[in-house]
Design a protein around this motif. Structure first.
Motif, PDB file in Angstrom:
ATOM      1  N   ASP A   1      -4.442  -0.394  11.545  1.00 40.09           N
ATOM      2  CA  ASP A   1      -5.463   0.563  11.105  1.00 40.09           C
ATOM      3  C   ASP A   1      -4.923   1.995  11.135  1.00 40.09           C
ATOM      4  OD1 ASP A   1      -7.289  -1.269  10.507  1.00 40.09           O
ATOM      5  OD2 ASP A   1      -8.463  -1.093  12.357  1.00 40.09           O
ATOM      6  N   ALA A   2      -4.131   2.277  12.174  1.00 44.72           N
ATOM      7  CA  ALA A   2      -3.538   3.612  12.258  1.00 44.72           C
ATOM      8  C   ALA A   2      -2.665   3.878  11.041  1.00 44.72           C
ATOM      9  CB  ALA A   2      -2.728   3.753  13.538  1.00 44.72           C
ATOM     10  N   SER A   3      -1.943   2.848  10.608  1.00 41.84           N
ATOM     11  CA  SER A   3      -1.071   3.014   9.440  1.00 41.84           C
ATOM     12  C   SER A   3      -1.892   3.278   8.185  1.00 41.84           C
ATOM     13  CB  SER A   3      -0.219   1.768   9.239  1.00 41.84           C
ATOM     14  OG  SER A   3       0.517   1.504  10.407  1.00 41.84           O
ATOM     15  N   LEU A   4      -2.991   2.528   8.045  1.00 41.28           N
ATOM     16  CA  LEU A   4      -3.855   2.740   6.875  1.00 41.28           C
ATOM     17  C   LEU A   4      -4.400   4.172   6.880  1.00 41.28           C
ATOM     18  CD1 LEU A   4      -5.978  -0.525   6.545  1.00 41.28           C
ATOM     19  CD2 LEU A   4      -3.786   0.072   5.486  1.00 41.28           C
ATOM     20  N   LEU A   5      -4.826   4.627   8.058  1.00 38.91           N
ATOM     21  CA  LEU A   5      -5.363   5.980   8.175  1.00 38.91           C
ATOM     22  C   LEU A   5      -4.290   7.007   7.822  1.00 38.91           C
ATOM     23  CD1 LEU A   5      -7.857   7.597   8.966  1.00 38.91           C
ATOM     24  CD2 LEU A   5      -7.044   7.612  11.327  1.00 38.91           C
ATOM     25  N   TYR A   6      -3.083   6.728   8.282  1.00 42.80           N
ATOM     26  CA  TYR A   6      -1.947   7.612   7.977  1.00 42.80           C
ATOM     27  C   TYR A   6      -1.742   7.723   6.467  1.00 42.80           C
ATOM     28  CZ  TYR A   6       3.116   8.302   7.169  1.00 42.80           C
ATOM     29  OH  TYR A   6       4.326   8.688   6.686  1.00 42.80           O
ATOM     30  N   PHE A   7      -1.795   6.589   5.778  1.00 42.88           N
ATOM     31  CA  PHE A   7      -1.651   6.632   4.308  1.00 42.88           C
ATOM     32  C   PHE A   7      -2.766   7.461   3.682  1.00 42.88           C
ATOM     33  CE2 PHE A   7       0.487   2.230   4.507  1.00 42.88           C
ATOM     34  CZ  PHE A   7       1.728   2.815   4.656  1.00 42.88           C
ATOM     35  N   GLU A   8      -3.992   7.202   4.138  1.00 46.94           N
ATOM     36  CA  GLU A   8      -5.135   7.905   3.547  1.00 46.94           C
ATOM     37  C   GLU A   8      -5.021   9.418   3.766  1.00 46.94           C
ATOM     38  OE1 GLU A   8      -8.724   6.256   5.182  1.00 46.94           O
ATOM     39  OE2 GLU A   8      -8.187   4.269   4.402  1.00 46.94           O
ATOM     40  N   LYS A   9      -4.620   9.796   4.981  1.00 46.54           N
ATOM     41  CA  LYS A   9      -4.528  11.224   5.290  1.00 46.54           C
ATOM     42  C   LYS A   9      -3.445  11.898   4.447  1.00 46.54           C
ATOM     43  CE  LYS A   9      -7.905  11.575   7.830  1.00 46.54           C
ATOM     44  NZ  LYS A   9      -9.016  12.396   7.375  1.00 46.54           N
ATOM     45  N   VAL A  10      -2.286  11.232   4.373  1.00 51.68           N
ATOM     46  CA  VAL A  10      -1.208  11.825   3.571  1.00 51.68           C
ATOM     47  C   VAL A  10      -1.652  11.916   2.112  1.00 51.68           C
ATOM     48  CG1 VAL A  10       1.150  11.538   2.740  1.00 51.68           C
ATOM     49  CG2 VAL A  10       0.604  11.041   5.129  1.00 51.68           C
ATOM     50  N   ASP A  11      -2.318  10.850   1.659  1.00 49.27           N
ATOM     51  CA  ASP A  11      -2.816  10.825   0.286  1.00 49.27           C
ATOM     52  C   ASP A  11      -3.750  12.006   0.042  1.00 49.27           C
ATOM     53  OD1 ASP A  11      -3.462   9.676  -2.306  1.00 49.27           O
ATOM     54  OD2 ASP A  11      -5.389   9.123  -1.413  1.00 49.27           O
ATOM     55  N   LYS A  12      -4.641  12.269   1.013  1.00 48.35           N
ATOM     56  CA  LYS A  12      -5.591  13.363   0.861  1.00 48.35           C
ATOM     57  C   LYS A  12      -4.885  14.724   0.946  1.00 48.35           C
ATOM     58  CE  LYS A  12      -9.671  15.341   3.079  1.00 48.35           C
ATOM     59  NZ  LYS A  12     -10.499  15.298   4.288  1.00 48.35           N
ATOM     60  N   TYR A  13      -4.042  14.882   1.936  1.00 49.54           N
ATOM     61  CA  TYR A  13      -3.414  16.186   2.167  1.00 49.54           C
ATOM     62  C   TYR A  13      -2.473  16.561   1.027  1.00 49.54           C
ATOM     63  CZ  TYR A  13      -5.100  16.011   7.017  1.00 49.54           C
ATOM     64  OH  TYR A  13      -5.879  15.949   8.130  1.00 49.54           O
ATOM     65  N   MET A  14      -1.839  15.566   0.403  1.00 49.19           N
ATOM     66  CA  MET A  14      -0.913  15.870  -0.689  1.00 49.19           C
ATOM     67  C   MET A  14      -1.646  16.494  -1.868  1.00 49.19           C
ATOM     68  SD  MET A  14       2.113  15.285   0.195  1.00 49.19           S
ATOM     69  CE  MET A  14       2.887  15.546  -1.398  1.00 49.19           C
TER      70      MET A  14
ATOM     71  N   ARG B   1       0.833  -1.199   0.000  1.00 53.50           N
ATOM     72  CA  ARG B   1       0.000   0.000   0.000  1.00 53.50           C
ATOM     73  C   ARG B   1       0.875   1.260   0.000  1.00 53.50           C
ATOM     74  NH1 ARG B   1      -5.515  -0.824   1.756  1.00 53.50           N
ATOM     75  NH2 ARG B   1      -5.815  -3.016   2.207  1.00 53.50           N
ATOM     76  N   ALA B   2       1.933   1.251   0.806  1.00 53.10           N
ATOM     77  CA  ALA B   2       2.829   2.411   0.868  1.00 53.10           C
ATOM     78  C   ALA B   2       3.405   2.688  -0.510  1.00 53.10           C
ATOM     79  CB  ALA B   2       3.935   2.177   1.882  1.00 53.10           C
ATOM     80  N   ALA B   3       3.768   1.587  -1.217  1.00 57.72           N
ATOM     81  CA  ALA B   3       4.339   1.751  -2.556  1.00 57.72           C
ATOM     82  C   ALA B   3       3.319   2.392  -3.488  1.00 57.72           C
ATOM     83  CB  ALA B   3       4.788   0.399  -3.091  1.00 57.72           C
ATOM     84  N   GLU B   4       2.064   1.920  -3.374  1.00 59.10           N
ATOM     85  CA  GLU B   4       1.006   2.466  -4.237  1.00 59.10           C
ATOM     86  C   GLU B   4       0.759   3.944  -3.954  1.00 59.10           C
ATOM     87  OE1 GLU B   4      -2.742   0.321  -4.049  1.00 59.10           O
ATOM     88  OE2 GLU B   4      -1.591  -1.531  -4.404  1.00 59.10           O
ATOM     89  N   TYR B   5       0.541   4.240  -2.687  1.00 55.28           N
ATOM     90  CA  TYR B   5       0.281   5.632  -2.301  1.00 55.28           C
ATOM     91  C   TYR B   5       1.463   6.539  -2.651  1.00 55.28           C
ATOM     92  CZ  TYR B   5      -4.040   4.698   0.289  1.00 55.28           C
ATOM     93  OH  TYR B   5      -5.318   4.381   0.638  1.00 55.28           O
ATOM     94  N   SER B   6       2.670   6.032  -2.453  1.00 55.61           N
ATOM     95  CA  SER B   6       3.862   6.833  -2.732  1.00 55.61           C
ATOM     96  C   SER B   6       3.948   7.143  -4.215  1.00 55.61           C
ATOM     97  CB  SER B   6       5.122   6.086  -2.288  1.00 55.61           C
ATOM     98  OG  SER B   6       5.090   5.876  -0.896  1.00 55.61           O
ATOM     99  N   GLU B   7       3.690   6.092  -5.018  1.00 54.13           N
ATOM    100  CA  GLU B   7       3.760   6.264  -6.469  1.00 54.13           C
ATOM    101  C   GLU B   7       2.706   7.279  -6.925  1.00 54.13           C
ATOM    102  OE1 GLU B   7       5.763   5.909  -9.665  1.00 54.13           O
ATOM    103  OE2 GLU B   7       6.269   4.620  -7.935  1.00 54.13           O
TER     104      GLU B   7
ATOM    105  N   GLU C   1       3.604  10.763  -5.721  1.00 53.08           N
ATOM    106  CA  GLU C   1       4.976  11.151  -6.051  1.00 53.08           C
ATOM    107  C   GLU C   1       5.727  11.643  -4.825  1.00 53.08           C
ATOM    108  OE1 GLU C   1       4.866  13.751  -9.412  1.00 53.08           O
ATOM    109  OE2 GLU C   1       4.106  12.145 -10.717  1.00 53.08           O
ATOM    110  N   ILE C   2       5.592  10.900  -3.757  1.00 56.99           N
ATOM    111  CA  ILE C   2       6.315  11.225  -2.534  1.00 56.99           C
ATOM    112  C   ILE C   2       6.478   9.928  -1.750  1.00 56.99           C
ATOM    113  CG2 ILE C   2       4.241  11.750  -1.166  1.00 56.99           C
ATOM    114  CD1 ILE C   2       5.905  14.062   0.065  1.00 56.99           C
ATOM    115  N   ASP C   3       7.613   9.755  -1.106  1.00 60.59           N
ATOM    116  CA  ASP C   3       7.812   8.537  -0.311  1.00 60.59           C
ATOM    117  C   ASP C   3       7.084   8.668   1.008  1.00 60.59           C
ATOM    118  OD1 ASP C   3       9.254   7.429  -2.262  1.00 60.59           O
ATOM    119  OD2 ASP C   3      11.164   7.325  -1.178  1.00 60.59           O
ATOM    120  N   ILE C   4       6.235   7.688   1.276  1.00 63.32           N
ATOM    121  CA  ILE C   4       5.456   7.703   2.509  1.00 63.32           C
ATOM    122  C   ILE C   4       5.941   6.538   3.368  1.00 63.32           C
ATOM    123  CG2 ILE C   4       3.148   7.654   3.502  1.00 63.32           C
ATOM    124  CD1 ILE C   4       2.090   8.524   0.735  1.00 63.32           C
TER     125      ILE C   4
END
Ligand SMILES: [Zn+2]
Ligand SMILES: [Zn+2]
Lengths: 342, 260
Positions: B145-158, B47-53, B56-59
């Motif tokens: 779950d916290a990690s998933l939320l973290y990905f989603e939030k970064v994804d949204k905020y970016m 998931r991190a790889a997907e969100y990062s790609e 365009e930012i390493d999460i």
């Protein structure tokens, strides 16, 4: 005492012509200057019982008037007549603003106004059911007013600044006193019982450069009324009318404060002068949806007032258009800033 | 001999596919505290790889325990200096969530840091917002779950311009609807109100300016009052606090910390 204006050329009845500002004969086109119109041509008829009945000199018919009428037209032959006895002595107007908009122009302007009604029903916009359009001189009192105003107030000046970890709010209090003379010239108040005050107030302003000394020929061909209220009786109304103006003026003399709290506003209003004037109004009576709507048009400026019927479907259309448009605009900006579509 | 050669060529051929793959395979989850199961770690990596790609930012997610004595913030900074992550190259755009399991429950630190584009889009305030939103899950040991939320939030905020609060009302549909309805009602209301003609006289219409004047005026100073209030330090609006800093290697970053 009924006054007719006879054409020196052909003897027909003359009427005031708003385009030229002269008396004009409709039969032969002859024009007469009002200032120089020869008194010989004004025929006056004396009635035995003047207060009750007037008879047309042309056709002998009874001229229909009520107690306030000062000018009208014979309902049989159409001759413009002026009831001169109701315009003399105490009832003599000092000034008049003559009509500058003719009946045809008024009608056209009204139709155009109806067509531009963005919230009126479609059937109303065509303006094809105008029942009646009447040129009327409405009696007004105009007041020159001198006001002596004494103001006591407390003003505050607030300054905030930061020192260390604290924010300081410093409020300085001032005792404010003003002694002001404020004068107003020719504030008009409608003196006719029949006319709706709110409607008449909205007709303002009139251009006072066109105020003429009153002469009866100005009324030829129009309806005119005499005042129902004296200048003293309407003094409270004119005072109420300038109250907002006075407050604005007072406010403009108390500047530079963050807030002003008025403890006392002593206003003494003195009437310097009052004039009885006649102002031109086109009254438009419009039957729509089994209801009569009354509109008034400033006979000098053409400004139209009066509540037209409201089309709820049009109002809803405008509302949804504006609200929908703004929603799309906000949403577009939000999406450009990175918001979600929903 | 020939057999060996074939084998060697075959190995070389295979390595051509595998070796670059090994080099290219980025790691996003550095679970030194061993809080994720193997399955979770694999899933989070993907998931991190997907969100990062996508952004365009390493999460990244770092976890540590008491075996490393450093505080979580310098820990993240040193990690950034040493590993040099970044989507756009060494020491590039990165967002890092650091979880420190040194203390007991309620006394464990988390830190969200943004580097470069991450510093811009996940600034101190947004980092604090993320920290605040992660704490409920973390407090009940729901790290996955916290990690998933973290990905989603970064994804949204970016995706949201740094000038607006991504969780604020400015981007909410109800707010757009409300303002649109207010504007529509105000305009149509004033149209209806003005249908009958407007008053076009004002305070100067009848004013006789030549005979209007202030005869006397006085403005006397009476007294003054001063009130003081303590200026609240900006804590990012919630429990998340801290702010960013600079790594020893000279990379500036944003950040916010909290406890769980
Ligand atoms: Zn003639
Ligand atoms: Zn007649």
């Amino acid at each position: 005492m009924l006054v007719h204006y006879k054409c020196p050329n052909c003897g027909a009845d003359m009427k005031f012509d708003s385009a030229s500002g002269h008396l004009a004969c409709e039969s032969c086109g002859h024009e007469e200057h009002i200032d120089t119109f020869d008194d010989v041509n004004i025929t006056q008829s004396f009635e035995e019982d003047e207060a009750k009945e007037y008879h047309c000199e042309n056709c002998g018919a009874v001229v229909l008037t009520d107690a306030d009428t000062t000018a009208t037209s014979c309902s049989f032959c159409g001759a413009g007549v002026v009831l001169a006895d109701r315009l003399s002595g105490e009832l003599a107007p000092a000034k008049v603003i003559p009509f500058t908009i003719s009946k045809e122009e008024a009608m056209q302007a009204f139709k155009k106004w109806c067509k531009n009604g963005r919230l009126t029903p479609k059937g109303f916009m065509t303006a094809d059911r105008v029942k009646n359009i009447t040129g009327m001189y409405v009696p007004f009192w105009m007041y020159d007013l001198d006001n002596d105003v004494e103001v006591k107030a407390t003003g505050t000046k607030v300054r905030t600044y930061r020192r260390g970890d604290y924010r300081y709010t410093e409020t300085k209090y001032y005792r404010v006193r003003r002694d002001i003379d404020i004068s107003y010239l020719k504030v008009p108040v409608d003196a006719s019982e029949k006319m709706d005050d709110e409607l008449m107030d909205k007709l303002e302003p009139y251009d006072y450069n066109k105020l003429e000394g009153f002469k009866t020929p100005y009324l030829a061909g129009y309806l005119a009324e005499k005042y129902n209220y004296t200048d003293d009786e309407l003094f409270d109304r004119v005072k109420a009318k300038i109250r907002g103006f006075l407050d604005t003026y007072i406010g403009s003399t108390v500047r530079g404060y963050t807030s002003v709290n008025y403890e006392q506003k002593n206003i003494r209003t003195k009437k310097a002068k009052s004039y009885y004037v006649l102002l031109p109004v086109w009254m438009v009576y419009y039957d729509f949806d089994k209801q009569e709507h009354t509109f008034a048009m400033n006979g000098q400026s053409g400004k139209i007032v009066g509540k037209p019927p409201l089309s709820y479907s049009k109002a809803a259309l405008w509302f949804s258009g504006i609200a929908g448009g703004s929603f799309v605009l906000f949403k577009t900006i939000a999406i450009m800033l990175g918001g979600d579509i929903l | 001999m020939r057999k060996y050669l074939i084998t060697a060529i075959f190995l070389l051929f295979i390595s051509l596919f595998i070796v670059p793959g090994v080099f290219a395979e980025k790691q996003y989850i550095y679970d030194d505290a061993n809080i994720f199961t193997d399955n979770e770690r694999t899933d989070l990596e993907n998931r991190a790889a997907e969100y990062s790609e996508e952004n365009e930012i390493d999460i990244l997610i770092l976890t540590k325990d008491e075996s490393d004595g450093r505080d979580i913030e310098p820990y993240i900074e040193d990690f950034y200096d040493e590993q040099g992550p970044g989507y756009d190259g060494d020491h590039g755009d990165t967002v890092i969530l650091g979880l420190d399991f040194s203390g007991g429950p309620g006394d464990r630190d988390l830190y969200v840091a943004g580097f470069y584009a991450g510093e811009k889009y996940v600034d101190n305030k947004r980092a604090a917002q993320i920290v605040d939103q992660l704490i409920p899950d973390l407090s009940v040991n729901d790290y996955y779950d916290a990690s998933l939320l973290y990905f989603e939030k970064v994804d949204k905020y970016m995706g949201v311009s740094p000038i607006v609060n991504p969780d604020g009302f400015l981007l909410q549909t109800w707010f757009h609807l409300l303002v649109a309805v207010i504007i529509g009602a105000a305009i149509v209301g004033s149209m209806i109100f003005n249908m009958g003609g407007r008053v076009t006289t004002n305070a100067s219409t009848y004013l006789d300016a030549n005979n209007s004047r202030v005869k006397s005026k006085s403005d006397r100073y009476l007294r003054q009052t001063v009130t003081k209030t303590k200026i609240q330090k900006n804590t990012g609006g919630g429990r998340g606090g801290g702010g960013g800093g600079m790594t020893r290697g000279g990379h500036s970053h944003s950040g916010a910390r909290g406890k769980f």
